[in-house]
Design an enzyme around this catalytic site. Structure first.
Site, mmCIF file in Angstrom:
data_model
loop_
_atom_site.group_PDB
_atom_site.id
_atom_site.type_symbol
_atom_site.label_atom_id
_atom_site.label_comp_id
_atom_site.label_asym_id
_atom_site.label_seq_id
_atom_site.Cartn_x
_atom_site.Cartn_y
_atom_site.Cartn_z
ATOM 1 N N ASP A 80 0.902 -1.202 -0.018
ATOM 2 C CA ASP A 80 -0.100 0.078 0.072
ATOM 3 C C ASP A 80 0.760 1.243 0.092
ATOM 4 O O ASP A 80 1.860 1.349 0.955
ATOM 5 C CB ASP A 80 -0.873 0.022 1.262
ATOM 6 C CG ASP A 80 -1.662 1.051 1.321
ATOM 7 O OD1 ASP A 80 -3.137 0.912 0.719
ATOM 8 O OD2 ASP A 80 -1.621 2.191 1.538
ATOM 9 N N ASP A 113 -2.625 8.954 -10.995
ATOM 10 C CA ASP A 113 -2.586 8.119 -11.917
ATOM 11 C C ASP A 113 -1.070 7.825 -12.141
ATOM 12 O O ASP A 113 -0.791 6.618 -12.425
ATOM 13 C CB ASP A 113 -3.458 8.246 -13.090
ATOM 14 C CG ASP A 113 -4.740 8.280 -12.582
ATOM 15 O OD1 ASP A 113 -5.108 7.804 -11.513
ATOM 16 O OD2 ASP A 113 -5.637 8.733 -13.699
ATOM 17 N N GLU A 171 -4.651 2.438 -4.085
ATOM 18 C CA GLU A 171 -3.237 2.463 -3.939
ATOM 19 C C GLU A 171 -2.837 0.972 -3.535
ATOM 20 O O GLU A 171 -1.518 0.844 -3.097
ATOM 21 C CB GLU A 171 -2.716 3.578 -3.198
ATOM 22 C CG GLU A 171 -3.074 3.553 -1.778
ATOM 23 C CD GLU A 171 -4.434 4.232 -1.454
ATOM 24 O OE1 GLU A 171 -4.833 4.551 -0.419
ATOM 25 O OE2 GLU A 171 -5.313 4.435 -2.389
ATOM 26 N N ASN A 217 -3.197 12.824 -4.666
ATOM 27 C CA ASN A 217 -4.208 13.116 -5.161
ATOM 28 C C ASN A 217 -4.606 14.800 -4.824
ATOM 29 O O ASN A 217 -5.151 15.478 -5.660
ATOM 30 C CB ASN A 217 -5.171 12.196 -4.982
ATOM 31 C CG ASN A 217 -5.302 11.029 -5.746
ATOM 32 O OD1 ASN A 217 -4.589 11.133 -6.955
ATOM 33 N ND2 ASN A 217 -5.953 9.870 -5.373
ATOM 34 N N HIS A 238 -5.646 14.529 -9.661
ATOM 35 C CA HIS A 238 -5.730 12.778 -9.915
ATOM 36 C C HIS A 238 -4.980 12.275 -11.054
ATOM 37 O O HIS A 238 -4.405 11.046 -11.099
ATOM 38 C CB HIS A 238 -7.145 12.556 -10.215
ATOM 39 C CG HIS A 238 -8.093 12.574 -8.826
ATOM 40 N ND1 HIS A 238 -8.043 11.436 -7.918
ATOM 41 C CD2 HIS A 238 -8.848 13.460 -8.463
ATOM 42 C CE1 HIS A 238 -8.898 11.812 -7.037
ATOM 43 N NE2 HIS A 238 -9.374 13.076 -7.212
#
Length: 443
Positions: free
Chosen positions: A320, A337, A363, A328, A333
Protein backbone atom coordinates in the site's frame (compact mmCIF):
# COMPACT_ATOMS: atom_id res chain seq x y z
CA UNK A 1 -25.70 -52.42 -90.71
CA UNK A 2 -23.98 -55.18 -92.79
CA UNK A 3 -23.35 -54.24 -96.40
CA UNK A 4 -25.62 -57.00 -97.78
CA UNK A 5 -28.46 -55.99 -95.46
CA UNK A 6 -27.93 -52.35 -96.37
CA UNK A 7 -28.30 -53.09 -100.06
CA UNK A 8 -31.45 -55.10 -99.38
CA UNK A 9 -32.98 -52.19 -97.46
CA UNK A 10 -32.11 -49.73 -100.19
CA UNK A 11 -33.82 -51.98 -102.73
CA UNK A 12 -36.83 -52.19 -100.45
CA UNK A 13 -37.01 -48.40 -100.19
CA UNK A 14 -36.50 -48.10 -103.95
CA UNK A 15 -39.53 -50.27 -104.53
CA UNK A 16 -41.44 -48.13 -102.01
CA UNK A 17 -40.75 -45.01 -104.08
CA UNK A 18 -43.00 -46.20 -106.88
CA UNK A 19 -45.80 -47.41 -104.58
CA UNK A 20 -48.73 -45.24 -103.45
CA UNK A 21 -47.82 -43.07 -100.45
CA UNK A 22 -48.62 -45.10 -97.31
CA UNK A 23 -46.85 -45.67 -94.01
CA UNK A 24 -46.17 -49.39 -94.08
CA UNK A 25 -43.51 -51.20 -96.09
CA UNK A 26 -45.41 -54.32 -97.35
CA UNK A 27 -42.76 -55.64 -99.69
CA UNK A 28 -40.29 -58.44 -99.87
CA UNK A 29 -36.59 -57.82 -100.39
CA UNK A 30 -35.20 -58.94 -103.75
CA UNK A 31 -32.13 -61.04 -103.10
CA UNK A 32 -29.85 -62.42 -105.83
CA UNK A 33 -28.80 -66.04 -105.75
CA UNK A 34 -25.30 -65.02 -104.79
CA UNK A 35 -26.50 -63.16 -101.66
CA UNK A 36 -27.66 -64.98 -98.53
CA UNK A 37 -31.29 -64.30 -97.60
CA UNK A 38 -30.58 -61.72 -94.89
CA UNK A 39 -33.56 -59.61 -93.79
CA UNK A 40 -36.35 -61.07 -95.90
CA UNK A 41 -38.41 -57.89 -95.51
CA UNK A 42 -38.13 -54.37 -94.13
CA UNK A 43 -40.56 -54.72 -91.23
CA UNK A 44 -37.66 -54.54 -88.76
CA UNK A 45 -37.38 -50.80 -89.46
CA UNK A 46 -40.67 -50.38 -87.66
CA UNK A 47 -39.15 -51.90 -84.52
CA UNK A 48 -36.09 -49.65 -84.41
CA UNK A 49 -35.92 -47.51 -81.23
CA UNK A 50 -34.35 -44.76 -83.33
CA UNK A 51 -36.46 -42.50 -85.52
CA UNK A 52 -36.07 -42.98 -89.30
CA UNK A 53 -37.56 -40.85 -92.08
CA UNK A 54 -37.23 -40.83 -95.85
CA UNK A 55 -37.29 -37.43 -97.56
CA UNK A 56 -37.70 -36.70 -101.24
CA UNK A 57 -37.06 -33.04 -101.86
CA UNK A 58 -38.63 -31.29 -98.87
CA UNK A 59 -41.39 -33.90 -98.49
CA UNK A 60 -41.53 -36.67 -95.92
CA UNK A 61 -42.17 -39.92 -97.87
CA UNK A 62 -41.78 -42.34 -94.96
CA UNK A 63 -41.52 -42.26 -91.17
CA UNK A 64 -41.13 -45.33 -88.99
CA UNK A 65 -43.16 -45.97 -85.85
CA UNK A 66 -40.56 -44.36 -83.53
CA UNK A 67 -40.59 -41.19 -85.61
CA UNK A 68 -44.38 -41.03 -85.62
CA UNK A 69 -44.50 -41.49 -81.83
CA UNK A 70 -41.91 -38.79 -81.26
CA UNK A 71 -43.76 -36.32 -83.50
CA UNK A 72 -47.06 -37.13 -81.82
CA UNK A 73 -48.77 -38.38 -84.98
CA UNK A 74 -52.20 -39.95 -84.58
CA UNK A 75 -51.87 -41.55 -88.00
CA UNK A 76 -49.09 -41.80 -90.63
CA UNK A 77 -50.71 -39.10 -92.74
CA UNK A 78 -50.02 -36.54 -90.00
CA UNK A 79 -46.35 -36.76 -91.02
CA UNK A 80 -46.03 -38.64 -94.32
CA UNK A 81 -46.67 -36.33 -97.27
CA UNK A 82 -45.98 -33.20 -95.22
CA UNK A 83 -43.17 -30.74 -95.89
CA UNK A 84 -40.23 -30.69 -93.50
CA UNK A 85 -40.90 -26.98 -93.13
CA UNK A 86 -44.04 -27.92 -91.18
CA UNK A 87 -41.89 -29.46 -88.44
CA UNK A 88 -38.61 -27.47 -88.27
CA UNK A 89 -38.19 -24.36 -86.11
CA UNK A 90 -37.93 -21.24 -88.32
CA UNK A 91 -34.53 -20.31 -86.86
CA UNK A 92 -33.15 -23.75 -87.76
CA UNK A 93 -34.94 -24.12 -91.15
CA UNK A 94 -32.27 -22.55 -93.35
CA UNK A 95 -29.54 -24.69 -91.81
CA UNK A 96 -31.67 -27.85 -92.07
CA UNK A 97 -32.56 -27.31 -95.75
CA UNK A 98 -28.90 -26.68 -96.54
CA UNK A 99 -28.02 -30.01 -94.93
CA UNK A 100 -30.71 -31.75 -97.02
CA UNK A 101 -29.28 -30.28 -100.20
CA UNK A 102 -25.82 -31.37 -99.10
CA UNK A 103 -27.03 -34.92 -98.54
CA UNK A 104 -28.81 -34.96 -101.91
CA UNK A 105 -25.49 -34.06 -103.50
CA UNK A 106 -23.94 -37.22 -102.15
CA UNK A 107 -22.57 -35.88 -98.87
CA UNK A 108 -23.07 -37.37 -95.43
CA UNK A 109 -24.18 -34.96 -92.72
CA UNK A 110 -22.73 -35.51 -89.27
CA UNK A 111 -24.99 -35.43 -86.23
CA UNK A 112 -26.35 -32.01 -85.37
CA UNK A 113 -29.06 -30.76 -83.04
CA UNK A 114 -32.07 -28.90 -84.46
CA UNK A 115 -35.31 -27.64 -83.00
CA UNK A 116 -38.52 -29.18 -84.33
CA UNK A 117 -42.22 -29.15 -83.55
CA UNK A 118 -44.54 -32.12 -83.02
CA UNK A 119 -47.84 -32.41 -84.82
CA UNK A 120 -49.39 -30.71 -81.82
CA UNK A 121 -46.92 -27.83 -81.91
CA UNK A 122 -44.84 -28.92 -78.92
CA UNK A 123 -41.13 -27.98 -79.22
CA UNK A 124 -38.48 -30.69 -79.30
CA UNK A 125 -34.74 -30.83 -79.78
CA UNK A 126 -33.49 -33.74 -81.91
CA UNK A 127 -30.05 -34.97 -82.90
CA UNK A 128 -30.19 -35.75 -86.64
CA UNK A 129 -27.87 -37.29 -89.19
CA UNK A 130 -28.63 -37.96 -92.85
CA UNK A 131 -27.21 -39.55 -95.99
CA UNK A 132 -28.05 -39.93 -99.69
CA UNK A 133 -30.33 -42.73 -100.85
CA UNK A 134 -30.87 -43.37 -104.58
CA UNK A 135 -34.44 -44.46 -105.42
CA UNK A 136 -34.55 -45.35 -109.09
CA UNK A 137 -33.89 -42.13 -110.94
CA UNK A 138 -34.61 -39.99 -107.87
CA UNK A 139 -32.27 -38.97 -105.11
CA UNK A 140 -33.73 -39.15 -101.62
CA UNK A 141 -32.38 -38.50 -98.14
CA UNK A 142 -32.48 -41.10 -95.39
CA UNK A 143 -32.52 -39.34 -92.02
CA UNK A 144 -32.31 -40.74 -88.50
CA UNK A 145 -32.84 -38.74 -85.34
CA UNK A 146 -33.10 -39.08 -81.55
CA UNK A 147 -35.00 -36.98 -79.01
CA UNK A 148 -32.50 -34.79 -77.12
CA UNK A 149 -35.05 -32.53 -75.44
CA UNK A 150 -34.52 -33.84 -71.91
CA UNK A 151 -30.76 -33.84 -72.33
CA UNK A 152 -30.86 -30.28 -73.65
CA UNK A 153 -33.03 -29.25 -70.71
CA UNK A 154 -30.62 -30.96 -68.34
CA UNK A 155 -27.65 -29.24 -69.98
CA UNK A 156 -29.44 -25.93 -69.67
CA UNK A 157 -30.07 -26.64 -66.00
CA UNK A 158 -26.43 -27.57 -65.55
CA UNK A 159 -25.35 -24.38 -67.29
CA UNK A 160 -27.71 -22.37 -65.10
CA UNK A 161 -26.48 -24.17 -62.01
CA UNK A 162 -22.88 -23.51 -63.01
CA UNK A 163 -23.65 -19.85 -63.67
CA UNK A 164 -25.40 -19.58 -60.30
CA UNK A 165 -22.43 -21.29 -58.62
CA UNK A 166 -19.93 -18.97 -60.28
CA UNK A 167 -22.01 -15.93 -59.42
CA UNK A 168 -22.17 -17.06 -55.79
CA UNK A 169 -18.43 -17.75 -55.73
CA UNK A 170 -17.72 -14.32 -57.23
CA UNK A 171 -19.75 -12.52 -54.56
CA UNK A 172 -18.68 -14.53 -51.49
CA UNK A 173 -16.69 -12.83 -48.76
CA UNK A 174 -15.65 -16.17 -47.27
CA UNK A 175 -13.31 -18.47 -49.20
CA UNK A 176 -14.68 -21.73 -50.62
CA UNK A 177 -11.98 -24.26 -51.45
CA UNK A 178 -11.40 -27.88 -52.40
CA UNK A 179 -8.27 -30.02 -52.13
CA UNK A 180 -7.47 -33.57 -53.24
CA UNK A 181 -6.23 -36.42 -51.07
CA UNK A 182 -2.64 -35.13 -51.32
CA UNK A 183 -3.67 -31.69 -50.05
CA UNK A 184 -3.27 -30.00 -53.45
CA UNK A 185 -5.68 -27.10 -53.99
CA UNK A 186 -8.01 -27.98 -56.88
CA UNK A 187 -10.43 -25.08 -56.54
CA UNK A 188 -10.60 -21.82 -54.63
CA UNK A 189 -13.09 -19.03 -55.18
CA UNK A 190 -12.10 -15.49 -56.25
CA UNK A 191 -12.66 -14.11 -52.71
CA UNK A 192 -9.23 -15.48 -51.80
CA UNK A 193 -7.72 -12.45 -53.55
CA UNK A 194 -9.30 -10.12 -50.98
CA UNK A 195 -8.17 -12.25 -48.05
CA UNK A 196 -4.71 -13.59 -48.92
CA UNK A 197 -3.72 -11.26 -51.75
CA UNK A 198 -3.21 -14.18 -54.15
CA UNK A 199 -5.44 -14.71 -57.17
CA UNK A 200 -7.23 -18.05 -57.43
CA UNK A 201 -5.00 -18.96 -60.38
CA UNK A 202 -1.89 -18.46 -58.24
CA UNK A 203 -3.17 -20.88 -55.58
CA UNK A 204 -4.77 -23.68 -57.61
CA UNK A 205 -2.28 -26.52 -58.02
CA UNK A 206 -0.29 -25.62 -54.89
CA UNK A 207 -0.37 -27.52 -51.57
CA UNK A 208 -2.79 -25.92 -49.11
CA UNK A 209 -0.09 -26.39 -46.46
CA UNK A 210 2.09 -23.84 -48.29
CA UNK A 211 -0.03 -21.02 -46.82
CA UNK A 212 0.16 -22.17 -43.19
CA UNK A 213 2.86 -20.53 -41.03
CA UNK A 214 2.91 -23.66 -38.85
CA UNK A 215 2.50 -27.01 -40.64
CA UNK A 216 1.41 -28.68 -37.40
CA UNK A 217 -1.78 -26.59 -37.51
CA UNK A 218 -2.60 -27.96 -40.98
CA UNK A 219 -1.80 -31.51 -39.86
CA UNK A 220 -4.11 -31.10 -36.86
CA UNK A 221 -6.93 -29.91 -39.15
CA UNK A 222 -6.57 -32.86 -41.55
CA UNK A 223 -6.38 -35.34 -38.68
CA UNK A 224 -9.57 -33.93 -37.16
CA UNK A 225 -11.40 -34.12 -40.50
CA UNK A 226 -10.31 -37.70 -41.11
CA UNK A 227 -11.37 -38.65 -37.60
CA UNK A 228 -14.80 -36.99 -37.52
CA UNK A 229 -15.58 -36.44 -41.20
CA UNK A 230 -16.00 -32.69 -40.77
CA UNK A 231 -15.07 -29.72 -38.57
CA UNK A 232 -16.89 -26.50 -37.73
CA UNK A 233 -15.17 -23.24 -36.81
CA UNK A 234 -11.81 -24.96 -36.49
CA UNK A 235 -9.19 -22.32 -35.57
CA UNK A 236 -6.11 -21.78 -37.69
CA UNK A 237 -3.75 -19.23 -39.20
CA UNK A 238 -2.59 -18.42 -42.71
CA UNK A 239 0.16 -16.28 -44.20
CA UNK A 240 -0.92 -13.59 -46.67
CA UNK A 241 1.05 -12.71 -49.78
CA UNK A 242 2.55 -9.71 -47.94
CA UNK A 243 3.74 -11.99 -45.13
CA UNK A 244 1.16 -10.94 -42.54
CA UNK A 245 -0.25 -13.80 -40.45
CA UNK A 246 -4.05 -13.80 -40.18
CA UNK A 247 -6.44 -15.78 -38.00
CA UNK A 248 -8.96 -17.98 -39.82
CA UNK A 249 -11.93 -20.15 -38.94
CA UNK A 250 -12.46 -23.31 -41.02
CA UNK A 251 -15.65 -25.29 -41.58
CA UNK A 252 -15.07 -28.20 -43.92
CA UNK A 253 -15.84 -31.86 -44.62
CA UNK A 254 -14.05 -34.88 -46.02
CA UNK A 255 -14.60 -36.00 -49.62
CA UNK A 256 -14.84 -39.72 -50.40
CA UNK A 257 -14.31 -41.57 -53.68
CA UNK A 258 -16.48 -44.40 -55.06
CA UNK A 259 -14.76 -46.89 -52.76
CA UNK A 260 -15.30 -44.69 -49.72
CA UNK A 261 -11.64 -43.75 -49.48
CA UNK A 262 -10.53 -40.28 -48.38
CA UNK A 263 -10.29 -38.10 -51.50
CA UNK A 264 -9.67 -34.63 -50.07
CA UNK A 265 -11.70 -31.88 -48.40
CA UNK A 266 -13.99 -29.05 -49.34
CA UNK A 267 -15.35 -26.25 -47.25
CA UNK A 268 -15.18 -22.61 -46.29
CA UNK A 269 -12.71 -20.58 -44.30
CA UNK A 270 -12.97 -16.97 -43.27
CA UNK A 271 -10.68 -14.26 -42.01
CA UNK A 272 -11.44 -13.69 -38.31
CA UNK A 273 -8.42 -11.53 -37.52
CA UNK A 274 -10.58 -8.60 -36.42
CA UNK A 275 -12.71 -10.84 -34.24
CA UNK A 276 -9.63 -12.42 -32.66
CA UNK A 277 -8.08 -9.01 -32.05
CA UNK A 278 -11.29 -7.87 -30.37
CA UNK A 279 -11.38 -11.03 -28.26
CA UNK A 280 -7.80 -10.43 -27.19
CA UNK A 281 -8.60 -6.82 -26.31
CA UNK A 282 -11.64 -7.88 -24.32
CA UNK A 283 -9.65 -10.60 -22.60
CA UNK A 284 -6.94 -8.10 -21.75
CA UNK A 285 -9.52 -5.69 -20.37
CA UNK A 286 -11.05 -8.48 -18.32
CA UNK A 287 -7.66 -9.62 -17.01
CA UNK A 288 -5.44 -6.54 -16.70
CA UNK A 289 -5.77 -3.19 -15.01
CA UNK A 290 -6.32 -0.46 -17.61
CA UNK A 291 -4.16 2.09 -15.75
CA UNK A 292 -1.12 0.09 -14.72
CA UNK A 293 -1.19 -2.81 -17.19
CA UNK A 294 -0.78 -5.43 -14.43
CA UNK A 295 -3.36 -8.02 -13.35
CA UNK A 296 -6.63 -6.54 -12.15
CA UNK A 297 -8.36 -7.53 -8.92
CA UNK A 298 -10.45 -10.33 -10.43
CA UNK A 299 -7.48 -11.84 -12.26
CA UNK A 300 -4.94 -11.79 -9.41
CA UNK A 301 -7.47 -13.20 -6.94
CA UNK A 302 -8.30 -15.97 -9.43
CA UNK A 303 -4.59 -16.86 -9.55
CA UNK A 304 -4.49 -16.90 -5.74
CA UNK A 305 -7.50 -19.24 -5.72
CA UNK A 306 -5.84 -21.60 -8.21
CA UNK A 307 -2.68 -21.84 -6.12
CA UNK A 308 -4.77 -22.59 -3.03
CA UNK A 309 -6.67 -25.35 -4.84
CA UNK A 310 -3.41 -26.91 -6.05
CA UNK A 311 -1.96 -26.86 -2.53
CA UNK A 312 1.12 -25.10 -3.86
CA UNK A 313 3.42 -23.29 -1.39
CA UNK A 314 3.47 -19.50 -1.75
CA UNK A 315 3.65 -16.24 0.18
CA UNK A 316 1.80 -13.00 -0.48
CA UNK A 317 2.75 -9.36 -0.09
CA UNK A 318 0.02 -6.76 0.36
CA UNK A 319 1.51 -3.40 -0.71
CA UNK A 320 0.00 0.00 0.00
CA UNK A 321 1.48 3.37 -1.07
CA UNK A 322 2.05 5.66 1.88
CA UNK A 323 0.18 9.00 2.01
CA UNK A 324 -1.29 8.49 -1.45
CA UNK A 325 -4.33 10.63 -0.64
CA UNK A 326 -2.00 13.60 -0.23
CA UNK A 327 -0.74 13.02 -3.79
CA UNK A 328 -4.25 13.24 -5.20
CA UNK A 329 -5.15 16.23 -3.04
CA UNK A 330 -1.91 18.11 -3.65
CA UNK A 331 -1.18 17.32 -7.28
CA UNK A 332 -4.47 16.13 -8.74
CA UNK A 333 -5.76 12.79 -9.94
CA UNK A 334 -3.68 12.87 -13.13
CA UNK A 335 -0.54 13.00 -10.98
CA UNK A 336 -2.02 10.26 -8.79
CA UNK A 337 -2.49 8.05 -11.83
CA UNK A 338 1.11 8.70 -12.86
CA UNK A 339 2.32 7.70 -9.39
CA UNK A 340 0.33 4.45 -9.47
CA UNK A 341 1.68 3.62 -12.94
CA UNK A 342 5.26 4.45 -11.91
CA UNK A 343 4.97 2.34 -8.77
CA UNK A 344 3.63 -0.61 -10.79
CA UNK A 345 6.59 -0.31 -13.19
CA UNK A 346 9.09 -0.40 -10.29
CA UNK A 347 7.58 -3.53 -8.73
CA UNK A 348 7.18 -5.27 -12.12
CA UNK A 349 10.84 -4.62 -12.84
CA UNK A 350 12.08 -5.81 -9.44
CA UNK A 351 9.87 -8.86 -8.84
CA UNK A 352 10.78 -12.37 -9.88
CA UNK A 353 9.56 -13.49 -13.29
CA UNK A 354 7.44 -16.32 -11.88
CA UNK A 355 5.55 -14.12 -9.42
CA UNK A 356 2.08 -12.62 -10.00
CA UNK A 357 1.46 -8.92 -9.47
CA UNK A 358 -1.95 -7.26 -9.46
CA UNK A 359 -3.83 -4.18 -8.38
CA UNK A 360 -6.62 -4.77 -5.87
CA UNK A 361 -7.94 -1.23 -6.12
CA UNK A 362 -6.85 2.35 -5.39
CA UNK A 363 -3.28 2.34 -4.10
CA UNK A 364 -3.42 -1.27 -2.82
CA UNK A 365 -1.53 -4.04 -4.67
CA UNK A 366 -1.03 -7.79 -4.24
CA UNK A 367 2.15 -9.69 -5.10
CA UNK A 368 1.99 -13.51 -5.01
CA UNK A 369 5.42 -15.07 -4.47
CA UNK A 370 5.19 -18.52 -6.02
CA UNK A 371 7.05 -21.15 -3.98
CA UNK A 372 8.56 -18.62 -1.55
CA UNK A 373 8.76 -19.42 2.17
CA UNK A 374 8.49 -16.74 4.83
CA UNK A 375 12.22 -15.99 4.97
CA UNK A 376 12.52 -15.60 1.21
CA UNK A 377 9.33 -13.54 1.10
CA UNK A 378 10.72 -11.16 3.73
CA UNK A 379 13.93 -10.74 1.76
CA UNK A 380 12.01 -9.96 -1.45
CA UNK A 381 9.68 -7.54 0.36
CA UNK A 382 12.61 -5.55 1.80
CA UNK A 383 14.25 -5.35 -1.62
CA UNK A 384 11.03 -4.01 -3.16
CA UNK A 385 10.55 -1.48 -0.34
CA UNK A 386 14.03 -0.10 -0.84
CA UNK A 387 13.63 0.06 -4.64
CA UNK A 388 10.46 2.16 -4.26
CA UNK A 389 11.96 4.61 -1.75
CA UNK A 390 15.15 4.98 -3.80
CA UNK A 391 13.40 6.28 -6.93
CA UNK A 392 11.63 9.63 -7.15
CA UNK A 393 8.77 9.81 -9.68
CA UNK A 394 8.44 12.70 -12.12
CA UNK A 395 5.12 14.52 -12.01
CA UNK A 396 3.53 17.06 -14.38
CA UNK A 397 5.00 20.57 -14.10
CA UNK A 398 8.60 19.48 -13.50
CA UNK A 399 7.73 18.26 -10.00
CA UNK A 400 9.03 15.00 -8.55
CA UNK A 401 7.86 12.91 -5.65
CA UNK A 402 9.61 10.41 -3.40
CA UNK A 403 7.46 7.39 -2.58
CA UNK A 404 7.39 4.88 0.22
CA UNK A 405 5.37 1.69 0.55
CA UNK A 406 4.11 -0.34 3.48
CA UNK A 407 3.99 -4.11 3.03
CA UNK A 408 2.08 -6.81 4.87
CA UNK A 409 3.46 -10.34 4.49
CA UNK A 410 1.99 -13.77 5.13
CA UNK A 411 2.68 -17.31 4.05
CA UNK A 412 0.16 -19.92 2.94
CA UNK A 413 -0.83 -22.19 5.81
CA UNK A 414 -2.02 -25.82 5.57
CA UNK A 415 -5.48 -24.94 6.90
CA UNK A 416 -6.07 -22.11 4.38
CA UNK A 417 -9.12 -22.97 2.27
CA UNK A 418 -10.23 -19.60 0.94
CA UNK A 419 -8.45 -16.58 -0.46
CA UNK A 420 -9.95 -14.58 2.40
CA UNK A 421 -7.99 -16.71 4.89
CA UNK A 422 -4.74 -15.49 3.32
CA UNK A 423 -5.81 -11.92 2.58
CA UNK A 424 -7.09 -11.25 6.12
CA UNK A 425 -3.69 -12.13 7.60
CA UNK A 426 -1.87 -10.05 4.96
CA UNK A 427 -4.19 -7.10 5.68
CA UNK A 428 -3.56 -7.40 9.39
CA UNK A 429 0.19 -7.42 8.75
CA UNK A 430 -0.17 -4.34 6.52
CA UNK A 431 -2.10 -2.56 9.27
CA UNK A 432 0.78 -3.26 11.68
CA UNK A 433 3.27 -1.84 9.16
CA UNK A 434 1.20 1.35 8.85
CA UNK A 435 0.77 1.63 12.61
CA UNK A 436 4.51 1.21 13.11
CA UNK A 437 5.30 4.29 11.05
CA UNK A 438 4.90 3.16 7.43
CA UNK A 439 7.70 2.41 4.91
CA UNK A 440 8.29 -0.99 6.44
CA UNK A 441 7.48 -4.69 6.12
CA UNK A 442 5.52 -6.61 8.75
CA UNK A 443 4.54 -10.23 8.85
Amino acid sequence: MPAVAGRAVLRCLAVYEVLPMTHALPFEATVTETEPPVLPNADWIEHLPACVALLVGNTVRYANAAALRLLGAQQPGDVVGKSVQDFIHPLDLHRSLARLRHAEGGGVNPVTEIRVYTCGGEPLIVAMSSATLQLGDQTAVLASFLDMTERAAMEQQLRQTDEDFQRMMNTMQDVFYRTDAQGITRYVCPAVKNVLGYSAEEIIGLPAAAFYPDLSERDALVAEIKKHGSVHDFPGRMRRKDGVIIDISISTRALRDEQGQYAGVEGIWRDISERKALERRLEHLATFDSLTGIHNRRSVLAILEQLLQRGAPFSVLLLDLDHFKQVNDGYGHAAGDEVLSGFARIISREKRSRDFFGRLGGEEFLLILDGADEAEALQIAERLRLAVSAQALDLPGDASLALTVSIGLTQRRPDDRRTADVLVRADQALYRAKAAGRNRVCG
